[in-house]
Design an enzyme around this catalytic site. Structure first.
Site, PDB file in Angstrom:
ATOM      1  N   GLU A 134      -8.072   3.454  -5.041  1.00  0.00           N
ATOM      2  CA  GLU A 134      -8.021   1.786  -5.309  1.00  0.00           C
ATOM      3  C   GLU A 134      -8.925   0.971  -4.508  1.00  0.00           C
ATOM      4  O   GLU A 134      -8.580   1.057  -3.132  1.00  0.00           O
ATOM      5  CB  GLU A 134      -6.483   1.313  -5.143  1.00  0.00           C
ATOM      6  CG  GLU A 134      -6.321  -0.084  -5.701  1.00  0.00           C
ATOM      7  CD  GLU A 134      -4.512  -0.521  -5.545  1.00  0.00           C
ATOM      8  OE1 GLU A 134      -3.968  -0.097  -4.307  1.00  0.00           O
ATOM      9  OE2 GLU A 134      -4.267  -1.145  -6.445  1.00  0.00           O
ATOM     10  N   SER A 191       0.864  -1.191   0.133  1.00  0.00           N
ATOM     11  CA  SER A 191       0.007   0.115  -0.114  1.00  0.00           C
ATOM     12  C   SER A 191       0.916   1.168  -0.017  1.00  0.00           C
ATOM     13  O   SER A 191       2.205   1.407   0.308  1.00  0.00           O
ATOM     14  CB  SER A 191      -1.071  -0.127   1.096  1.00  0.00           C
ATOM     15  OG  SER A 191      -0.207   0.178   2.345  1.00  0.00           O
ATOM     16  N   CYS A 193      -2.683  -5.052  -8.243  1.00  0.00           N
ATOM     17  CA  CYS A 193      -2.457  -3.860  -8.474  1.00  0.00           C
ATOM     18  C   CYS A 193      -2.472  -3.390 -10.060  1.00  0.00           C
ATOM     19  O   CYS A 193      -2.760  -2.316 -10.140  1.00  0.00           O
ATOM     20  CB  CYS A 193      -0.845  -3.193  -7.812  1.00  0.00           C
ATOM     21  SG  CYS A 193       0.164  -4.169  -8.537  1.00  0.00           S
ATOM     22  N   GLU A 226       6.875  -0.634  -4.864  1.00  0.00           N
ATOM     23  CA  GLU A 226       5.668  -0.867  -6.133  1.00  0.00           C
ATOM     24  C   GLU A 226       4.256  -0.643  -5.329  1.00  0.00           C
ATOM     25  O   GLU A 226       4.083  -1.465  -4.320  1.00  0.00           O
ATOM     26  CB  GLU A 226       5.735  -2.212  -6.338  1.00  0.00           C
ATOM     27  CG  GLU A 226       6.969  -2.353  -7.792  1.00  0.00           C
ATOM     28  CD  GLU A 226       6.753  -1.587  -8.623  1.00  0.00           C
ATOM     29  OE1 GLU A 226       5.569  -1.055  -9.058  1.00  0.00           O
ATOM     30  OE2 GLU A 226       7.861  -1.316  -9.434  1.00  0.00           O
TER      31      GLU A 226
END
Ligand code: UN1
Length: 474
Positions: free
Chosen positions: A376, A224, A279, A245
């Site tokens: 997200e 996250s 993701c 990432e």
């Protein structure tokens, strides 16, 4: 058990934590070491001790351990896939694919021994050789998520190891069993003790001491934004290298000239495979006005045909989300989506009554500044938007802070080319879904989706090595 210095050991204080099967939360699913800061210290001691000898091995010798571990992992592939499906709910068909991907990653990294590791030039004044070379950075810490519990640990540790670093790998709390197969595969490969150390437990307990330790030269993290930024702060404060990432909010644009069958299939797979817990998943689908109704009908038919349920059933395409808190927060995001004016075309609730399964959910009428359009939601939830012109689609697709992945379906070279020039994402897809990653090319986002060099392919060399330039005259 943790794998430290070549031995299997419990947490320093003997504590364990129970793992949960998201399809059958009431049934016990194994106990794992709840590691402590002392376990972090022990794994770093082991990694530091193993470092000089490992770094001094020829590249081809290090590569041979990766090749052997690839064979060992391949041999236990079925068990890995079943454990993955059981502990984090990835449907067996995708879990098998992910395990094979991990095997492929190890083989690709082993191939580093046959690829260039530097460039040779001539010096300007003397004409003597001047060349670049790469050196390992030392001990690296890898902090990995539960959503790709074998592929992501592998794509971090494979380049780290082959280029001569030693590793402390922290597995995700929710998927320890899957990741421990990697430690077992390297144990089968007779990797020297301490080169790879694998620990399980809670990130809030063992993450900070790992990232703070001055012996860790580089930290690679996938997860996250909040946790990633905290790690960056700790690492940067002491000058350690860091690679993050983070999330994505990935758009798929469907032009009127697209092959709608393929586009609908890509939308389904991108939004709902792995229950949307990638993701790179498709969160927003922009469809050109002329084909909106047709595409919508096709996607709804595909969702209707989709097989949802037990991840151990080989036909199932969409299984449970990983745990109770994700289940609750995804359902809460769906409620928020409705309060903000969106309508649910299909899904929106739990599927059946077993496990943390959420029905594939398609929203419509979501406004551009709504939560679902910007943030997200890590689950099987996606939204359809109608647009008129290409420029409008791009502008809206780019109107988020993220930049991981983006896709367009079109048969027009002009649209495809313009998309490739202006889409703000590290991963661009023309006529394929937003998710997915080949092992031999870089993977990573721009904007708020990432930080530092990208992963995989030749890009991994940048993060896991120091670059030196050598001038040689006779
Ligand atoms: C993929 O799309 O197959 O955590 C890989 C993630 C990404 C990996 C996605 N880092 O979902």
């Amino acid at each position: 058990m943790n794998f430290i210095g070549g031995c299997w050991s419990p947490a320093s204080d003997g504590q364990t934590y129970p793992n949960v099967n998201p399809m059958r939360p009431a049934e016990p699913a194994g106990e794992f070491a709840a590691s402590t800061p002392a376990d972090v210290a022990a794994s770093l001691d082991a990694a530091v001790a193993a470092s000089p000898e490992w770094a001094a091995f020829p590249l081809a010798r290090r590569a041979s351990y990766l090749a052997a571990a690839a064979d060992a992992l391949e041999a236990r592939g079925d068990r890995v896939a079943v454990d993955m499906a059981t502990e984090m709910g990835k449907p067996l068909r995708e879990a098998r694919g992910e395990t094979l991907r991990a095997v492929q990653i190890l083989r690709y990294a082993a191939g580093a021994a046959e690829r260039a590791v530097g460039e040779r030039f001539e010096q300007q004044a003397s004409g003597g050789d001047v060349y670049t070379a790469r050196r390992p950075v030392g001990v690296v810490a890898l902090i990995t998520p539960w959503n790709f519990p074998i592929a992501i640990p592998t794509w971090k540790l494979a380049p780290a190891l082959v280029y001569g670093n030693t590793v402390v790998l922290k597995l995700a709390l929710e998927s320890p069993r899957t990741g421990l197969h990697l430690a077992e595969a390297f144990e089968d490969a007779d990797l020297p003790a301490g080169v790879l150390n694998v620990i399980t437990g809670r990130g809030s307990v063992i993450g900070p001491p790992l990232v703070r330790d001055p012996r860790v030269a580089a930290v690679s993290f996938t997860g996250s934004i909040e946790v990633g930024h905290g790690i960056r702060e700790l690492a940067a404060a002491r000058g350690a290298r860091v690679q993050l990432e983070l999330g994505g909010q990935n758009p798929l644009i469907v032009m009127a000239d697209a092959d709608l069958d393929r586009a609908a299939e890509a939308a389904y797979a991108g939004a709902f495979y792995s229950a949307g817990q990638k993701c790179t998943a498709t969160r927003r689908i922009y469809v050109q006005s002329e084909v909106y109704e047709r595409f919508r009908a096709q996607l709804l038919r595909r969702i209707g045909r989709g097989v949802v349920g037990d991840p151990l059933d080989p036909d199932v395409e969409v299984g449970p989300v990983v745990n109770a808190s994700q289940f609750e927060s995804i359902l809460a995001a769906i409620e928020l989506g409705k309060r903000e004016g969106g309508t649910v075309a299909v899904g929106g609730t739990q599927h059946g009554s077993m496990g943390y399964v959420i029905a594939p959910t398609l929203f419509e009428g979501v406004v551009d500044d709504a939560f679902l359009s910007r943030e997200e939601v890590f689950g099987p939830v996606t939204s359809l938007y109608r647009f008129e012109s290409f420029d409008e689609a791009i502008e809206r697709a780019n109107a988020v802070r993220f930049g991981l992945s983006g896709a367009i379906f079109t048969s027009s070279l002009t649209h495809a080319t313009r998309f490739l020039r202006v889409m703000q994402a590290g991963l661009l897809h023309v006529n394929s879904q937003t998710a997915g990653a080949d092992v031999h090319v870089p993977f990573g986002g721009i904007r708020s989706s990432g930080f530092g060099p990208h992963e995989q392919g030749q890009a991994a060399l940048e993060f896991y090595t120091d670059l030196v330039t050598a001038y040689v005259d006779i």
